[in-house]
Write a protein that holds these residues in place. Structure first.
Motif, mmCIF file in Angstrom:
data_model
loop_
_atom_site.group_PDB
_atom_site.id
_atom_site.type_symbol
_atom_site.label_atom_id
_atom_site.label_comp_id
_atom_site.label_asym_id
_atom_site.label_seq_id
_atom_site.Cartn_x
_atom_site.Cartn_y
_atom_site.Cartn_z
ATOM 1 N N MET A 1 -2.120 -55.058 6.763
ATOM 2 C CA MET A 1 -0.886 -55.508 7.591
ATOM 3 C C MET A 1 -0.038 -57.014 6.530
ATOM 4 O O MET A 1 0.846 -57.244 6.953
ATOM 5 C CB MET A 1 -1.083 -55.464 8.758
ATOM 6 N N HIS A 2 -1.293 -57.391 5.614
ATOM 7 C CA HIS A 2 -0.881 -58.410 5.010
ATOM 8 C C HIS A 2 -0.263 -59.704 6.102
ATOM 9 O O HIS A 2 0.538 -60.326 6.413
ATOM 10 C CB HIS A 2 0.637 -58.649 3.903
ATOM 11 N N ALA A 3 -2.059 -59.390 7.104
ATOM 12 C CA ALA A 3 -1.476 -60.750 8.456
ATOM 13 C C ALA A 3 -2.528 -61.690 7.999
ATOM 14 O O ALA A 3 -3.004 -62.357 7.360
ATOM 15 C CB ALA A 3 -2.696 -59.990 9.343
ATOM 16 N N SER A 4 -1.473 -62.662 8.688
ATOM 17 C CA SER A 4 -2.285 -63.958 8.955
ATOM 18 C C SER A 4 -2.879 -64.465 9.999
ATOM 19 O O SER A 4 -2.252 -63.693 11.021
ATOM 20 C CB SER A 4 -0.765 -64.861 8.734
ATOM 21 N N TYR A 5 -3.326 -65.635 10.221
ATOM 22 C CA TYR A 5 -3.792 -66.196 11.296
ATOM 23 C C TYR A 5 -3.180 -65.986 13.004
ATOM 24 O O TYR A 5 -3.748 -65.617 13.705
ATOM 25 C CB TYR A 5 -4.901 -67.192 11.808
ATOM 26 N N MET A 6 -2.049 -65.824 12.507
ATOM 27 C CA MET A 6 -0.667 -65.800 13.944
ATOM 28 C C MET A 6 -0.694 -64.435 14.852
ATOM 29 O O MET A 6 -0.271 -64.060 15.171
ATOM 30 C CB MET A 6 0.604 -65.683 13.377
ATOM 31 N N ASP A 7 -1.646 -63.459 13.526
ATOM 32 C CA ASP A 7 -1.358 -61.299 13.673
ATOM 33 C C ASP A 7 -2.492 -60.827 14.002
ATOM 34 O O ASP A 7 -2.954 -59.996 14.126
ATOM 35 C CB ASP A 7 -0.964 -60.940 12.042
ATOM 36 N N PHE A 8 -3.692 -62.138 14.337
ATOM 37 C CA PHE A 8 -5.024 -62.001 14.909
ATOM 38 C C PHE A 8 -5.166 -60.333 16.485
ATOM 39 O O PHE A 8 -6.039 -59.924 16.495
ATOM 40 C CB PHE A 8 -5.876 -62.920 15.171
ATOM 41 N N ASN A 9 -4.726 -61.231 17.375
ATOM 42 C CA ASN A 9 -4.023 -60.520 18.262
ATOM 43 C C ASN A 9 -4.135 -59.030 18.008
ATOM 44 O O ASN A 9 -4.393 -57.901 18.181
ATOM 45 C CB ASN A 9 -3.707 -60.928 19.532
ATOM 46 N N ALA A 10 -3.183 -58.342 17.100
ATOM 47 C CA ALA A 10 -1.946 -57.355 16.702
ATOM 48 C C ALA A 10 -3.184 -55.836 16.175
ATOM 49 O O ALA A 10 -2.848 -55.667 16.131
ATOM 50 C CB ALA A 10 -0.661 -57.864 16.190
ATOM 51 N N VAL A 11 -3.676 -57.299 14.972
ATOM 52 C CA VAL A 11 -5.130 -56.110 14.435
ATOM 53 C C VAL A 11 -6.106 -56.057 14.986
ATOM 54 O O VAL A 11 -6.694 -54.901 15.237
ATOM 55 C CB VAL A 11 -5.231 -57.284 13.370
ATOM 56 N N MET A 12 -6.259 -57.368 16.122
ATOM 57 C CA MET A 12 -7.728 -56.817 16.822
ATOM 58 C C MET A 12 -6.670 -55.469 18.014
ATOM 59 O O MET A 12 -7.859 -54.358 18.183
ATOM 60 C CB MET A 12 -7.683 -57.597 17.756
ATOM 61 N N LYS A 13 -5.738 -55.058 18.540
ATOM 62 C CA LYS A 13 -5.583 -54.458 19.300
ATOM 63 C C LYS A 13 -4.964 -53.531 18.793
ATOM 64 O O LYS A 13 -5.716 -51.936 18.628
ATOM 65 C CB LYS A 13 -3.938 -54.412 19.699
ATOM 66 N N LEU A 14 -4.498 -53.336 17.653
ATOM 67 C CA LEU A 14 -4.707 -51.825 16.804
ATOM 68 C C LEU A 14 -6.089 -51.322 16.082
ATOM 69 O O LEU A 14 -6.082 -50.319 15.699
ATOM 70 C CB LEU A 14 -3.824 -51.963 15.196
ATOM 71 N N THR A 15 -7.223 -52.311 16.187
ATOM 72 C CA THR A 15 -8.390 -51.631 15.268
ATOM 73 C C THR A 15 -8.785 -51.400 16.680
ATOM 74 O O THR A 15 -9.566 -50.267 16.570
ATOM 75 C CB THR A 15 -8.895 -53.607 14.876
#
Length: 93
Positions: A50-64
């Protein structure tokens, strides 16, 4: 996230995912440790994809969480090593 997803704070799991995990735990006392490692490897894979940044942490955790729940509820899975996300743990993305 895993404790909430698996409903481990309850005396008896109130979710299908939690009940399913108990079956894995009854067969393998290290099931939580293995699932933790799988979850971390999956999260890392999704983070990079997702080329995530720290601002995307919650979105990555939700998807995980969503991906792990989906895989745990697949009918043909009898061991955690059969989860498709297990490949991320082995470095086979």
């Amino acid at each position: 996230m895993l404790i909430q997803m698996l409903d481990l704070e309850a005396v008896k799991p109130r979710t299908l995912v939690g009940a399913t995990f108990l079956k894995f735990l009854s067969d393998n006392e290290s099931a939580f440790n293995l699932l933790y490692c799988i979850a971390f490897a999956l999260m890392d894979h999704l983070w990079l994809a997702m080329h995530a940044s720290y601002m995307d942490f919650n979105a990555v955790m939700k998807l995980t969480r969503h991906q792990l729940e989906k895989e745990l509820l697949e009918e043909n899975i009898t061991r955690l090593e059969e989860l498709s996300s297990y490949a991320h743990l082995l470095g086979n993305s």
